[in-house]
Design an enzyme around this catalytic site. Sequence first.
Site, short mmCIF file in Angstrom:
data_model
loop_
_atom_site.label_atom_id
_atom_site.label_comp_id
_atom_site.label_asym_id
_atom_site.label_seq_id
_atom_site.Cartn_x
_atom_site.Cartn_y
_atom_site.Cartn_z
N ASN A 162 2.46 -0.63 13.70
CA ASN A 162 3.38 0.46 14.09
C ASN A 162 2.88 1.78 13.49
OD1 ASN A 162 5.52 2.19 14.53
ND2 ASN A 162 6.91 1.18 13.08
N TRP A 163 2.36 2.65 14.35
CA TRP A 163 1.82 3.93 13.86
C TRP A 163 2.90 4.91 13.47
CZ3 TRP A 163 -2.89 5.99 17.11
CH2 TRP A 163 -3.90 5.02 17.12
N LYS A 164 4.13 4.68 13.91
CA LYS A 164 5.21 5.67 13.74
C LYS A 164 4.76 7.02 14.32
CE LYS A 164 6.62 3.00 9.80
NZ LYS A 164 7.39 2.89 8.58
N GLY B 103 3.00 -1.06 9.00
CA GLY B 103 3.16 0.37 9.23
C GLY B 103 1.93 1.12 8.74
N GLY B 104 2.02 1.67 7.54
CA GLY B 104 0.96 2.51 6.97
C GLY B 104 -0.45 1.94 7.12
N HIS C 47 14.24 -0.39 14.73
CA HIS C 47 13.54 -0.12 13.46
C HIS C 47 14.49 0.62 12.52
CE1 HIS C 47 10.76 1.56 10.56
NE2 HIS C 47 9.92 0.61 10.93
N GLU D 130 14.13 3.06 10.67
CA GLU D 130 14.09 4.53 10.76
C GLU D 130 14.92 5.02 11.94
OE1 GLU D 130 9.83 4.82 10.62
OE2 GLU D 130 9.90 4.11 8.55
N SER E 247 5.42 -2.66 3.50
CA SER E 247 4.30 -2.54 2.56
C SER E 247 3.30 -3.69 2.67
CB SER E 247 4.82 -2.40 1.13
OG SER E 247 5.58 -1.22 1.01
N GLU F 271 12.55 -6.62 8.04
CA GLU F 271 11.96 -5.51 7.31
C GLU F 271 12.99 -4.96 6.32
OE1 GLU F 271 8.46 -3.59 9.54
OE2 GLU F 271 10.28 -2.61 10.21
N GLY G 6 7.28 1.35 3.40
CA GLY G 6 6.60 2.55 2.91
C GLY G 6 6.73 2.76 1.41
P1 PGA Z 1 5.00 0.02 6.03
O1 PGA Z 1 5.98 0.13 7.30
O2 PGA Z 1 4.03 -1.10 6.32
O3 PGA Z 1 4.33 1.36 5.94
O4 PGA Z 1 5.85 -0.30 4.86
C1 PGA Z 1 6.43 -1.01 7.98
C2 PGA Z 1 7.34 -0.62 9.11
O5 PGA Z 1 8.09 0.36 8.99
O6 PGA Z 1 7.31 -1.26 10.17
#
Ligand code: PGA
Length: 242
Positions: A9-11, A226-227, A92, A94, A205, A164, A170
């Site tokens: 997931n690039w966000k 994510g990251g 998600h 966010e 993470s 998650e 993050g």
């Molecule tokens: P992260 O994000 O790997 O940067 O913690 C995961 C996500 O939000 O799907």
Amino acid sequence: MQRSLIAGNWKMNGSKKNLSDLAEQLFNLKCDADVVIFPPSVYICDAVEAFSGASIAVGAQDVSENSRGAYTGEISSEMLIDVGCEYCIVGHSERRSLFGEDNHKIAGKFYQASKVGLTPILCLGETLNQREKDETLDVITAQLNAVVEYTGKFFPSDLVVAYEPVWAIGSGKSANTDQIQIVHKYIRCKLREKGLSAKILYGGSVTPENTKELLKESDIDGLLVGGASLDAKSFVQICKLA
Ligand code: PGA
């Protein structure tokens, strides 16, 4: 044993350059997992083209809970199918916390995706405050039930859920495998009670360093990254370890 699913997931990050770097390294990847990337929507068509002929799927980070009409800025599930998406992320944390998406709205999105044959990845997870108050499983139950009840007969047989924990996203601090196993087993059991089964991913993470440890657990069927999915080298490493 079912194949793991590794999702990136690039966000709201990345560029055409990121995409071509990733395509270069990922295109001929031989790995035992299914792989899907979720770039921002403006790059979806480029990503579908870049991975055409490769065994890498492309997904959207969000979808509208409406099927069509006067909803400026929104993207429908049919449009996503039309441009070659196979998956979409729904709920998600966010979207829940920054854009006010509640369980009902998320259920609507999940329904729209399932209805047209897009595979939704339903994200569930508790905040730190909820964990400290011992509310984790109640939160998960409410998030899951809202979607199962709303979707009814359109519930996909190839359901994918991503646990998650919000505090692990993050933060650089992944949940530990005991914490994850408890929640994944619980989700599996709740679904089984309803005659459903799912691939259950963990997200929060994830890095190349903790991938092996996470995936060796019997109830972790894949990872939502994510990251670390933004760096082509790290993401390829994670896929290879799966
Ligand atoms: P992260 O994000 O790997 O940067 O913690 C995961 C996500 O939000 O799907």
